[in-house]
Design a protein around this motif. Structure first.
Motif, PDB file in Angstrom:
ATOM      1  N   CYS A 211      31.850  40.380  39.055  1.00 52.95           N
ATOM      2  CA  CYS A 211      32.854  39.294  39.018  1.00 52.95           C
ATOM      3  C   CYS A 211      33.112  38.858  37.558  1.00 52.95           C
ATOM      4  O   CYS A 211      34.292  38.642  37.236  1.00 52.95           O
ATOM      5  CB  CYS A 211      32.876  38.278  39.796  1.00 52.95           C
ATOM      6  N   VAL A 212      32.114  38.321  37.047  1.00 52.88           N
ATOM      7  CA  VAL A 212      32.269  37.720  35.599  1.00 52.88           C
ATOM      8  C   VAL A 212      32.937  38.990  34.739  1.00 52.88           C
ATOM      9  O   VAL A 212      33.573  38.515  33.751  1.00 52.88           O
ATOM     10  CB  VAL A 212      30.786  37.413  35.206  1.00 52.88           C
ATOM     11  N   LEU A 213      32.431  40.159  34.973  1.00 54.02           N
ATOM     12  CA  LEU A 213      33.084  41.187  34.083  1.00 54.02           C
ATOM     13  C   LEU A 213      34.494  41.419  34.424  1.00 54.02           C
ATOM     14  O   LEU A 213      35.242  41.874  33.375  1.00 54.02           O
ATOM     15  CB  LEU A 213      32.188  42.471  34.380  1.00 54.02           C
ATOM     16  N   LEU A 214      34.910  41.202  35.418  1.00 47.48           N
ATOM     17  CA  LEU A 214      36.276  41.241  35.777  1.00 47.48           C
ATOM     18  C   LEU A 214      36.992  40.148  34.877  1.00 47.48           C
ATOM     19  O   LEU A 214      37.970  40.503  34.469  1.00 47.48           O
ATOM     20  CB  LEU A 214      36.804  41.072  37.121  1.00 47.48           C
ATOM     21  N   LEU A 215      36.465  39.004  35.128  1.00 54.41           N
ATOM     22  CA  LEU A 215      37.021  37.869  34.407  1.00 54.41           C
ATOM     23  C   LEU A 215      37.007  38.184  32.777  1.00 54.41           C
ATOM     24  O   LEU A 215      37.978  38.068  32.155  1.00 54.41           O
ATOM     25  CB  LEU A 215      36.329  36.503  34.352  1.00 54.41           C
ATOM     26  N   TRP A 216      35.958  39.010  32.352  1.00 54.23           N
ATOM     27  CA  TRP A 216      35.866  39.258  30.796  1.00 54.23           C
ATOM     28  C   TRP A 216      37.097  40.278  30.433  1.00 54.23           C
ATOM     29  O   TRP A 216      37.411  40.384  29.563  1.00 54.23           O
ATOM     30  CB  TRP A 216      34.209  39.790  30.718  1.00 54.23           C
ATOM     31  N   ASP A 217      37.202  40.994  31.689  1.00 58.16           N
ATOM     32  CA  ASP A 217      38.205  41.989  31.466  1.00 58.16           C
ATOM     33  C   ASP A 217      39.530  41.157  31.264  1.00 58.16           C
ATOM     34  O   ASP A 217      40.597  41.812  30.213  1.00 58.16           O
ATOM     35  CB  ASP A 217      38.572  42.885  32.537  1.00 58.16           C
ATOM     36  N   TYR A 218      39.882  40.175  31.796  1.00 55.60           N
ATOM     37  CA  TYR A 218      41.130  39.455  31.561  1.00 55.60           C
ATOM     38  C   TYR A 218      41.156  38.627  30.353  1.00 55.60           C
ATOM     39  O   TYR A 218      42.190  38.773  29.600  1.00 55.60           O
ATOM     40  CB  TYR A 218      40.869  38.444  32.824  1.00 55.60           C
ATOM     41  N   THR A 226      47.855  42.915  34.595  1.00 57.58           N
ATOM     42  CA  THR A 226      47.962  42.083  35.591  1.00 57.58           C
ATOM     43  C   THR A 226      49.285  42.529  36.598  1.00 57.58           C
ATOM     44  O   THR A 226      50.234  42.875  36.119  1.00 57.58           O
ATOM     45  CB  THR A 226      47.822  40.566  35.387  1.00 57.58           C
ATOM     46  N   PRO A 227      48.992  42.467  37.832  1.00 56.96           N
ATOM     47  CA  PRO A 227      50.189  43.088  38.670  1.00 56.96           C
ATOM     48  C   PRO A 227      51.256  41.758  38.813  1.00 56.96           C
ATOM     49  O   PRO A 227      52.159  42.093  39.515  1.00 56.96           O
ATOM     50  CB  PRO A 227      49.544  43.225  40.054  1.00 56.96           C
ATOM     51  N   TRP A 228      50.744  40.563  38.248  1.00 59.28           N
ATOM     52  CA  TRP A 228      51.842  39.574  38.416  1.00 59.28           C
ATOM     53  C   TRP A 228      52.385  39.351  36.999  1.00 59.28           C
ATOM     54  O   TRP A 228      51.657  39.429  35.881  1.00 59.28           O
ATOM     55  CB  TRP A 228      50.976  38.386  38.759  1.00 59.28           C
ATOM     56  N   PRO A 229      53.410  38.600  36.793  1.00 64.84           N
ATOM     57  CA  PRO A 229      53.931  38.358  35.438  1.00 64.84           C
ATOM     58  C   PRO A 229      53.229  37.275  34.561  1.00 64.84           C
ATOM     59  O   PRO A 229      52.664  36.462  35.282  1.00 64.84           O
ATOM     60  CB  PRO A 229      55.545  37.472  35.914  1.00 64.84           C
ATOM     61  N   PHE A 246      43.295  47.195  39.666  1.00 63.30           N
ATOM     62  CA  PHE A 246      42.853  48.193  40.867  1.00 63.30           C
ATOM     63  C   PHE A 246      41.698  49.151  40.114  1.00 63.30           C
ATOM     64  O   PHE A 246      40.731  49.328  40.423  1.00 63.30           O
ATOM     65  CB  PHE A 246      43.702  49.002  41.628  1.00 63.30           C
ATOM     66  N   TRP A 247      42.151  49.561  39.082  1.00 63.26           N
ATOM     67  CA  TRP A 247      41.082  50.662  38.176  1.00 63.26           C
ATOM     68  C   TRP A 247      39.915  49.863  37.754  1.00 63.26           C
ATOM     69  O   TRP A 247      38.749  50.406  37.956  1.00 63.26           O
ATOM     70  CB  TRP A 247      41.950  51.240  37.028  1.00 63.26           C
ATOM     71  N   LEU A 248      40.003  48.663  37.402  1.00 61.41           N
ATOM     72  CA  LEU A 248      39.121  47.808  36.973  1.00 61.41           C
ATOM     73  C   LEU A 248      38.056  47.497  38.061  1.00 61.41           C
ATOM     74  O   LEU A 248      36.863  47.438  37.984  1.00 61.41           O
ATOM     75  CB  LEU A 248      39.533  46.505  36.213  1.00 61.41           C
ATOM     76  N   ILE A 249      38.735  47.103  39.152  1.00 58.26           N
ATOM     77  CA  ILE A 249      37.753  47.016  40.167  1.00 58.26           C
ATOM     78  C   ILE A 249      37.011  48.231  40.647  1.00 58.26           C
ATOM     79  O   ILE A 249      35.817  48.259  40.912  1.00 58.26           O
ATOM     80  CB  ILE A 249      38.829  46.308  41.512  1.00 58.26           C
TER      81      ILE A 249
END
Length: 548
Positions: A211-218, A226-229, A246-249
């Motif tokens: 989950c931290v790596l997903l945040l690091w991706d952001y 991101t799928p949102w504006p 989705f790809w990153l997950i």
């Protein structure tokens, strides 16, 4: 701390200027050495401290496997054992290596804890610097981590070596992930996964790494589409290929499988260790978790009244306290979402919230409501949020260049002074537990520890006074009631002794201890002239000894 903290030059953006890049890395190396030296100097007093009388015995000075050093039998035992209600062989290897080098002299073990913490601080600095390119901000985050008083528990307590070692591998995995993201491939991903596994083998608390790596991706890698504006991000543009959420997950699935395996092993270890699952309802556990989050935030900004044990409030927690804490958390969440143009706000906040989930008490194991040691990794998110936020705020307000570095130095010095004082409370076990009793409310565990230390050092009357406090706070506590019963029986107060023996039996589950208690109770009944009761107690004593 210099003007780089206020007007940083991102390393990634300066690559077209080799000379400037060289200067930046020379500065980084100098700051690394300064950070290492300062952290070791701050924690140098711990080498004069003894082992702590809680958990250290199981990890070191009463553990014959660990004391045997890194021998094959010890390695085999560490890989198979669930001792201490955990499977963490890397931690056992670390303690065994210390015993091989220093024996059971606490000075060497404490010195290694201080060194591990110093290495973690330097590693954090480099992970942030390479990921963001900001020298001053990265250093400030690492320096806050190095000197913040809440981390004293993780360094001064030998049993928390697992936190230091797991964080080391956590940071290595975070750094390796940037290396992988720059040029994705099987080998690089395997390195990240291997470092994650090693960290879990030191302490499963880092299970939130995917989950931290997903945040690091952001942020700061900015790999995430991101799928949102999204408003335009503040800071240097991403140099990494952009991928969908989705790809990153999907990319994290192998790591999530590792998480699942670690969770299963941990649950098995906890069952073997027979942990105390307190009988609180789900609403009580959730309420304490919400309040605990706010208490952690308070300790981040005002690190006072730090203690080795904060007792769970149980059913004494008020609804208004939970509601107020929930409003605070909700307000901060709304603010960081509104300010998501500054991506580090979302990353820092959700890092803090997410990494605390395994230890926040949603599944209650143990007596604590929260613990300083659980903040070791989670506070990194708050430090990132604060340091990047303060630097950007100063830039927007056009503050003089000297203001932020001066304020940073003052904050670090203040925290270091408080940390030095907190380290002093760990100088001996009586001081440690007496301080915990003083700075917390109705802490019967701390009072019980103080009483036990006083009793073993020959201060019987003082110990009994503390045992009476324990019994008043926890009327069915077996240890305090037993100590009071023996004391009152010796003074000839037989009826009080009999009453205390009966109270001690309520929560006593050791058959041999029960047998000893019934023997004393039989004598008390006899001396009080209650012969049938004496005979019954004697009979129960004999039965327990025959069957056990």
């Amino acid at each position: 701390m210099n003007s780089v903290a206020l007007h940083p030059m991102p390393v990634e953006q300066s690559q077209h200027k080799p000379r400037q890049l060289s200067v930046t890395y020379k500065q980084a190396l100098g700051l690394s050495l300064a950070l290492l030296a300062a952290t070791l100097a701050l924690y140098f007093p711990v080498i004069h401290h003894p082992f702590t009388n809680i958990d250290d015995q199981g990890y070191i000075y009463q553990n014959l496997h660990v004391q045997d050093g890194l021998s094959w039998p010890t390695i085999k035992w560490a890989l198979l054992t669930f001792d201490d209600n955990n499977w963490h062989p890397i931690t056992w290897f670390s303690h065994a290596l210390d015993c091989q080098m220093f024996g059971i002299n606490p000075a060497g073990h404490h010195m290694m804890n201080a060194l591990w913490h110093s290495i973690d601080a330097v590693g954090l600095f480099w992970v942030l610097l390479l990921a963001t390119g900001y020298l001053g901000r990265s250093f400030m985050v690492a320096a806050l981590f190095a000197v913040h008083p809440i981390n004293v528990e993780s360094v001064a307590w030998m049993a928390e070596r697992k936190t230091l070692v797991s964080t080391f591998f956590f940071l290595l995995a975070l750094g390796a992930y940037r290396w992988y993201a720059r040029q994705p491939g099987f080998v690089r991903y395997t390195v990240v996964a291997l470092l994650f596994v090693l960290g879990l083998m030191a302490k499963p608390q880092i299970i939130t790494l995917p989950c931290v790596l997903l945040l690091w991706d952001y942020w700061p890698l900015q790999r995430m589409k991101t799928p949102w504006p999204e408003p335009p991000a503040v800071g240097p543009p991403s140099t990494f290929p952009r991928k969908s959420l989705f790809w990153l997950i999907k990319e994290k699935i192998p790591l999530l499988i590792i998480c699942a395996a670690s969770a299963l092993i941990t649950m098995k270890a906890q069952r073997v260790g027979r942990p105390q699952h307190w009988p609180y309802s789900a609403s009580i556990r959730l309420g304490n978790a919400i309040v605990a989050y706010v208490r952690y935030i308070g300790k981040a900004f005002w690190p006072s009244h730090l203690a080795i044990m904060y007792l769970h409030p149980g059913y004494s927690l008020k609804y208004w306290q939970v509601a107020a804490a929930a409003l605070v958390l909700l307000a901060i969440t709304v603010l960081v979402i509104v300010g998501r143009r500054y991506r580090y706000l979302l990353v820092g906040w959700f890092w803090f919230l997410g990494t605390l989930v395994p230890t926040i008490g949603l599944m209650q194991v143990g007596r604590q409501a929260l613990a300083d040691r659980y903040a070791y990794q989670s506070f990194l998110g708050l430090f990132i949020l604060i340091c990047w936020g303060a630097a950007d705020w100063a830039t927007r307000k056009h503050w003089p260049r000297a203001v932020l570095p001066t304020a940073s130095i003052a904050i670090l010095l203040g925290l270091a002074v408080i940390a030095h004082r907190q380290i002093g409370y760990w100088s001996d076990n009586l001081t440690l537990w007496s301080h915990a009793a003083q700075v917390t409310t109705d802490n019967w565990v701390a009072e019980d520890m103080v009483a036990g230390i006083l009793l073993t050092t020959g201060h019987r009357d003082e110990a009994i006074a503390h045992y009476y406090v324990v019994a008043a706070l926890n009327p069915t506590d077996s240890g305090s009631n037993l100590a009071i019963a023996i004391y009152e029986q010796g003074r000839g107060h037989l009826q009080e002794a009999i009453r205390r023996y009966k109270l001690a039996l309520i929560e006593m589950d050791d058959p041999l201890e029960q047998a000893k208690l019934y023997q004393n109770l039989s004598i008390a009944y006899r001396d009080a002239g209650q012969i049938p009761e004496s005979a019954e107690a004697f009979s129960r004593m004999k039965k327990l000894r025959r069957t056990h």
